[in-house]
Design a protein around this motif. Sequence first.
Motif, mmCIF file in Angstrom:
data_model
loop_
_atom_site.group_PDB
_atom_site.id
_atom_site.type_symbol
_atom_site.label_atom_id
_atom_site.label_comp_id
_atom_site.label_asym_id
_atom_site.label_seq_id
_atom_site.Cartn_x
_atom_site.Cartn_y
_atom_site.Cartn_z
ATOM 1 N N SER A 132 0.834 -1.207 0.000
ATOM 2 C CA SER A 132 0.000 0.000 0.000
ATOM 3 C C SER A 132 0.871 1.260 0.000
ATOM 4 C CB SER A 132 -0.976 0.006 1.177
ATOM 5 O OG SER A 132 -0.293 -0.054 2.401
ATOM 6 N N LEU A 133 2.028 1.209 0.641
ATOM 7 C CA LEU A 133 2.956 2.335 0.616
ATOM 8 C C LEU A 133 3.508 2.517 -0.797
ATOM 9 C CD1 LEU A 133 4.354 4.520 2.334
ATOM 10 C CD2 LEU A 133 6.208 2.881 2.711
ATOM 11 N N MET A 134 3.814 1.409 -1.468
ATOM 12 C CA MET A 134 4.288 1.481 -2.854
ATOM 13 C C MET A 134 3.189 2.056 -3.740
ATOM 14 S SD MET A 134 6.733 1.103 -5.041
ATOM 15 C CE MET A 134 7.984 -0.063 -4.510
ATOM 16 N N ASP A 135 1.953 1.630 -3.531
ATOM 17 C CA ASP A 135 0.834 2.177 -4.310
ATOM 18 C C ASP A 135 0.718 3.678 -4.114
ATOM 19 O OD1 ASP A 135 0.254 -0.377 -5.245
ATOM 20 O OD2 ASP A 135 -1.411 -0.692 -3.852
ATOM 21 N N LEU A 136 0.928 4.136 -2.881
ATOM 22 C CA LEU A 136 0.887 5.568 -2.582
ATOM 23 C C LEU A 136 1.978 6.306 -3.360
ATOM 24 C CD1 LEU A 136 -0.284 7.889 -0.756
ATOM 25 C CD2 LEU A 136 1.545 7.319 0.828
ATOM 26 N N ALA A 137 3.192 5.772 -3.363
ATOM 27 C CA ALA A 137 4.307 6.385 -4.093
ATOM 28 C C ALA A 137 4.001 6.457 -5.587
ATOM 29 C CB ALA A 137 5.596 5.603 -3.842
ATOM 30 N N LEU A 138 3.425 5.392 -6.121
ATOM 31 C CA LEU A 138 3.098 5.361 -7.551
ATOM 32 C C LEU A 138 1.967 6.337 -7.884
ATOM 33 C CD1 LEU A 138 3.360 1.520 -8.170
ATOM 34 C CD2 LEU A 138 5.051 3.283 -8.723
ATOM 35 N N THR A 139 0.998 6.467 -6.988
ATOM 36 C CA THR A 139 -0.093 7.426 -7.186
ATOM 37 C C THR A 139 0.446 8.852 -7.242
ATOM 38 O OG1 THR A 139 -1.725 5.997 -6.133
ATOM 39 C CG2 THR A 139 -2.215 8.363 -6.155
ATOM 40 N N ILE A 140 1.346 9.176 -6.335
ATOM 41 C CA ILE A 140 1.952 10.510 -6.333
ATOM 42 C C ILE A 140 2.786 10.721 -7.598
ATOM 43 C CG2 ILE A 140 3.645 11.986 -5.160
ATOM 44 C CD1 ILE A 140 2.529 10.831 -2.502
ATOM 45 N N THR A 141 3.528 9.702 -8.011
ATOM 46 C CA THR A 141 4.336 9.796 -9.231
ATOM 47 C C THR A 141 3.450 10.072 -10.439
ATOM 48 O OG1 THR A 141 5.948 8.262 -8.293
ATOM 49 C CG2 THR A 141 6.033 8.605 -10.668
ATOM 50 N N LYS A 142 2.349 9.346 -10.563
ATOM 51 C CA LYS A 142 1.423 9.562 -11.680
ATOM 52 C C LYS A 142 0.805 10.955 -11.606
ATOM 53 C CE LYS A 142 0.374 4.666 -12.045
ATOM 54 N NZ LYS A 142 -0.590 3.614 -11.703
ATOM 55 N N GLY A 143 0.519 11.420 -10.397
ATOM 56 C CA GLY A 143 -0.024 12.766 -10.229
ATOM 57 C C GLY A 143 0.959 13.835 -10.666
ATOM 58 N N ILE A 144 2.216 13.672 -10.305
ATOM 59 C CA ILE A 144 3.260 14.616 -10.732
ATOM 60 C C ILE A 144 3.386 14.576 -12.247
ATOM 61 C CG2 ILE A 144 5.743 15.125 -10.674
ATOM 62 C CD1 ILE A 144 5.683 14.065 -7.748
ATOM 63 N N GLU A 145 3.352 13.389 -12.805
ATOM 64 C CA GLU A 145 3.433 13.215 -14.258
ATOM 65 C C GLU A 145 2.279 13.973 -14.934
ATOM 66 O OE1 GLU A 145 4.178 11.401 -18.185
ATOM 67 O OE2 GLU A 145 5.346 12.230 -16.555
ATOM 68 N N ASN A 146 1.067 13.815 -14.425
ATOM 69 C CA ASN A 146 -0.098 14.476 -15.018
ATOM 70 C C ASN A 146 0.015 16.001 -14.918
ATOM 71 O OD1 ASN A 146 -1.267 12.043 -15.719
ATOM 72 N ND2 ASN A 146 -2.473 11.918 -13.854
ATOM 73 N N GLN A 147 0.576 16.492 -13.822
ATOM 74 C CA GLN A 147 0.712 17.940 -13.628
ATOM 75 C C GLN A 147 1.830 18.545 -14.469
ATOM 76 O OE1 GLN A 147 1.213 18.644 -9.435
ATOM 77 N NE2 GLN A 147 -0.865 17.988 -8.941
ATOM 78 N N ASN A 148 2.847 17.734 -14.806
ATOM 79 C CA ASN A 148 4.026 18.268 -15.488
ATOM 80 C C ASN A 148 4.191 17.834 -16.922
ATOM 81 O OD1 ASN A 148 5.701 19.805 -13.362
ATOM 82 N ND2 ASN A 148 5.000 17.978 -12.313
ATOM 83 N N HIS A 149 3.321 16.970 -17.406
ATOM 84 C CA HIS A 149 3.446 16.486 -18.791
ATOM 85 C C HIS A 149 3.164 17.631 -19.762
ATOM 86 C CE1 HIS A 149 3.601 13.835 -22.157
ATOM 87 N NE2 HIS A 149 2.397 14.186 -22.537
#
Length: 150
Positions: A132-149
């Motif tokens: 679940s911690l890994m899922d949290l890290a991946l969710t944040i990574t995808k969010g950063i990707e969406n904001q910066n793409h």
Amino acid sequence: MSLSGRLVSQIEVKSNADVFHEIFAYKPHHLANAFPDIVHSFSLLKGAWGTVGSVVFGTYTLEGKKNMVKATIDAVDDSTKLITYKVIEGDLMKLYKTISVTLQVDTHGDEKFVTWTMEYLKLSPSIPDPNSLMDLALTITKGIENQNHK
């Protein structure tokens, strides 16, 4: 069932890969503004952002519960875009004797990857892996990707 473990997840990103290293090494306090439902606070207690030996404190939501974490910055390498945090206090320490989280950004030609590695030692065999911690890290990574793409 082993007490020690290692989880690794990698995501290909299209945005500027340097953004991920910069955020997690030097501006993790910005995560609370970008993801207020997930990261509630992230502050520097000792040292300087992006400096080995510095101590950080954060609050976040995991599995619907508010948690806190205190960690040291154990490694920073700007040339390989790597940062490692070692948890020293907080809710994760109720489950794990040790847990470290590493983010590394790799660029291979036009391909860019964000790799998360979690190394841990459970307090007992019945403790789950930190998926679940890994899922949290991946969710944040995808969010950063969406904001910066771009």
